[in-house]
Motif scaffolding. Structure first.
Motif, mmCIF file in Angstrom:
data_model
loop_
_atom_site.group_PDB
_atom_site.id
_atom_site.type_symbol
_atom_site.label_atom_id
_atom_site.label_comp_id
_atom_site.label_asym_id
_atom_site.label_seq_id
_atom_site.Cartn_x
_atom_site.Cartn_y
_atom_site.Cartn_z
ATOM 1 N N THR A 69 72.722 48.062 36.292
ATOM 2 C CA THR A 69 71.872 48.702 37.292
ATOM 3 C C THR A 69 70.421 48.320 37.039
ATOM 4 O OG1 THR A 69 73.374 50.596 37.437
ATOM 5 C CG2 THR A 69 71.157 50.882 38.326
ATOM 6 N N ILE A 70 69.761 47.881 38.091
ATOM 7 C CA ILE A 70 68.334 47.555 38.009
ATOM 8 C C ILE A 70 67.542 48.691 38.638
ATOM 9 C CG2 ILE A 70 66.522 45.962 38.716
ATOM 10 C CD1 ILE A 70 68.616 43.767 38.840
ATOM 11 N N SER A 71 66.471 49.062 37.981
ATOM 12 C CA SER A 71 65.568 50.074 38.527
ATOM 13 C C SER A 71 64.141 49.690 38.174
ATOM 14 C CB SER A 71 65.910 51.462 37.973
ATOM 15 O OG SER A 71 65.766 51.495 36.560
ATOM 16 N N ARG A 72 63.198 50.342 38.807
ATOM 17 C CA ARG A 72 61.794 50.080 38.519
ATOM 18 C C ARG A 72 60.994 51.355 38.642
ATOM 19 N NH1 ARG A 72 59.826 45.601 42.519
ATOM 20 N NH2 ARG A 72 57.790 46.003 41.539
ATOM 21 N N ASP A 73 59.889 51.376 37.924
ATOM 22 C CA ASP A 73 58.945 52.486 37.992
ATOM 23 C C ASP A 73 57.567 51.874 38.222
ATOM 24 O OD1 ASP A 73 57.228 54.618 37.618
ATOM 25 O OD2 ASP A 73 58.324 55.436 35.924
ATOM 26 N N ASN A 74 57.145 51.860 39.462
ATOM 27 C CA ASN A 74 55.882 51.198 39.792
ATOM 28 C C ASN A 74 54.677 51.926 39.193
ATOM 29 O OD1 ASN A 74 57.178 49.152 41.148
ATOM 30 N ND2 ASN A 74 56.821 50.022 43.184
ATOM 31 N N SER A 75 54.830 53.202 38.906
ATOM 32 C CA SER A 75 53.722 53.946 38.293
ATOM 33 C C SER A 75 53.489 53.509 36.853
ATOM 34 C CB SER A 75 53.990 55.440 38.344
ATOM 35 O OG SER A 75 55.063 55.796 37.484
ATOM 36 N N LYS A 76 54.518 52.917 36.251
ATOM 37 C CA LYS A 76 54.427 52.454 34.861
ATOM 38 C C LYS A 76 54.463 50.940 34.747
ATOM 39 C CE LYS A 76 56.616 56.599 32.954
ATOM 40 N NZ LYS A 76 57.748 57.125 32.146
ATOM 41 N N ASN A 77 54.548 50.254 35.858
ATOM 42 C CA ASN A 77 54.660 48.794 35.858
ATOM 43 C C ASN A 77 55.860 48.332 35.024
ATOM 44 O OD1 ASN A 77 52.348 48.807 37.370
ATOM 45 N ND2 ASN A 77 51.218 47.349 36.106
ATOM 46 N N MET A 78 56.989 48.967 35.244
ATOM 47 C CA MET A 78 58.177 48.675 34.452
ATOM 48 C C MET A 78 59.369 48.390 35.356
ATOM 49 S SD MET A 78 57.373 48.894 31.210
ATOM 50 C CE MET A 78 58.983 49.057 30.432
ATOM 51 N N VAL A 79 60.223 47.495 34.863
ATOM 52 C CA VAL A 79 61.516 47.232 35.478
ATOM 53 C C VAL A 79 62.567 47.340 34.385
ATOM 54 C CG1 VAL A 79 62.949 45.558 36.691
ATOM 55 C CG2 VAL A 79 60.532 45.705 37.203
ATOM 56 N N TYR A 80 63.730 47.851 34.748
ATOM 57 C CA TYR A 80 64.769 48.094 33.760
ATOM 58 C C TYR A 80 66.083 47.449 34.183
ATOM 59 C CZ TYR A 80 61.394 51.761 32.663
ATOM 60 O OH TYR A 80 60.244 52.453 32.362
ATOM 61 N N LEU A 81 66.853 47.095 33.193
ATOM 62 C CA LEU A 81 68.216 46.629 33.431
ATOM 63 C C LEU A 81 69.133 47.447 32.526
ATOM 64 C CD1 LEU A 81 70.182 44.627 34.781
ATOM 65 C CD2 LEU A 81 69.817 43.113 32.815
ATOM 66 N N GLU A 82 69.854 48.358 33.130
ATOM 67 C CA GLU A 82 70.816 49.178 32.409
ATOM 68 C C GLU A 82 72.147 48.452 32.413
ATOM 69 O OE1 GLU A 82 69.902 52.339 31.194
ATOM 70 O OE2 GLU A 82 71.811 52.375 30.111
#
Length: 122
Positions: A69-82
């Protein structure tokens, strides 16, 4: 332009989970579509998945559907790959990439991180 740094890779047993992170610096991060790619030893880099600039749209390679699963948090400038239910064949260096044009993600014109190693053991 955005700069990308991946983290979170490591050694995990088959069936286990890992969460990769991609930290972006620079301006206009929220304007970029983001993607994850991977390269296994002796193989070409391959597409894993993408996420739109707002996070509302994701696309995945067939071999990771239902597991990653890919997600992002634009408030933290982060992208994740679970990554869940990891398999031996998921062993690779994982890269995040950024591009204003989601259709061009993964091309030479995209911005790339340095990669993080994921090793899945039996």
């Amino acid at each position: 332009q955005v700069q990308l740094v991946e983290s979170g890779g490591g050694l995990v047993q088959a069936g286990g989970s890992l969460r990769l992170s991609c930290a972006a610096s620079g301006d206009t991060f929220s304007s970029y579509a983001m993607g994850w790619f991977r390269q296994a030893p002796g193989k070409e880099r391959e597409f894993v998945g993408t996420i739109s600039w707002g996070g509302g749209t994701t696309h995945y390679a067939d071999f990771v559907k239902g597991r990653f699963t890919i997600s992002r948090d634009n408030s933290k400038n982060m992208v994740y790959l679970e990554m869940n239910s990891l398999k031996l064949e998921d062993t690779a260096v994982y890269y995040c990439a950024a591009d204003f044009d989601v259709g061009k993600l993964g091309s030479l014109s995209s911005r790339w991180g340095q990669g993080t190693q994921v090793t899945v053991s039996s």
